[in-house]
Design a protein around this motif. Sequence first.
Motif, PDB file in Angstrom:
ATOM      1  N   LYS A   1      -3.767   0.932  -3.505  1.00 54.78           N
ATOM      2  CA  LYS A   1      -4.885   0.703  -2.594  1.00 54.78           C
ATOM      3  C   LYS A   1      -5.286   1.983  -1.900  1.00 54.78           C
ATOM      4  CE  LYS A   1      -3.842  -4.155  -1.638  1.00 54.78           C
ATOM      5  NZ  LYS A   1      -3.643  -5.173  -0.562  1.00 54.78           N
ATOM      6  N   GLU A   2      -6.450   1.954  -1.285  1.00 57.80           N
ATOM      7  CA  GLU A   2      -6.918   3.101  -0.529  1.00 57.80           C
ATOM      8  C   GLU A   2      -6.222   3.149   0.832  1.00 57.80           C
ATOM      9  OE1 GLU A   2     -11.450   3.462  -2.358  1.00 57.80           O
ATOM     10  OE2 GLU A   2     -11.137   3.026  -0.244  1.00 57.80           O
ATOM     11  N   ARG A   3      -6.188   4.336   1.384  1.00 61.08           N
ATOM     12  CA  ARG A   3      -5.609   4.484   2.707  1.00 61.08           C
ATOM     13  C   ARG A   3      -6.485   3.766   3.735  1.00 61.08           C
ATOM     14  NH1 ARG A   3      -3.299  10.299   4.027  1.00 61.08           N
ATOM     15  NH2 ARG A   3      -5.496  10.913   3.783  1.00 61.08           N
ATOM     16  N   GLU A   4      -5.849   3.091   4.687  1.00 58.80           N
ATOM     17  CA  GLU A   4      -6.590   2.332   5.682  1.00 58.80           C
ATOM     18  C   GLU A   4      -6.088   2.636   7.082  1.00 58.80           C
ATOM     19  OE1 GLU A   4      -6.016  -1.876   5.175  1.00 58.80           O
ATOM     20  OE2 GLU A   4      -3.867  -1.774   5.551  1.00 58.80           O
ATOM     21  N   PHE A   5      -6.975   2.468   8.035  1.00 58.91           N
ATOM     22  CA  PHE A   5      -6.664   2.665   9.442  1.00 58.91           C
ATOM     23  C   PHE A   5      -5.787   1.536   9.946  1.00 58.91           C
ATOM     24  CE2 PHE A   5      -7.228   3.808  13.773  1.00 58.91           C
ATOM     25  CZ  PHE A   5      -7.515   2.662  14.488  1.00 58.91           C
TER      26      PHE A   5
END
Length: 127
Positions: free
Chosen positions: A42-46
């Motif tokens: 997955k993409e990096r998330e806050f």
Amino acid sequence: VQLQASGGGLVQAGGSLRLSCAASGRTFSSGTVAWFRQAPGKEREFVKGFTWSGGRTYQSDSVKGRFTISRDNAKNTVYLQMDSLKPEDTAVYYCAATVRTYYTMSYYSSEVTYDYWGQGTLVTVSS
């Protein structure tokens, strides 16, 4: 400025971990600090962030009521206390910082806001 993230590990669902982000090269008395995470594939998330001068904290809906961010000015360190961990919290966690101060979620949650990044620490939550 260098950020050193630590504290990751393996924990069972429902357990707790505390991540640390130690800054060197600059004493943070202002600016914005945040934690991000990147799960496999997955993409990096806050995750969560705050202004060093105090007053505002922003977080992802997925961690509301479970994760707490705090700081130790004397140690120039930011902490992410993670409680009631779930398997979906499994990820590499990164701390990030900028000397600028922001007050909107759109800035907090954007990776381009941050000038400095730690190397990441792996959190694995087993079911």
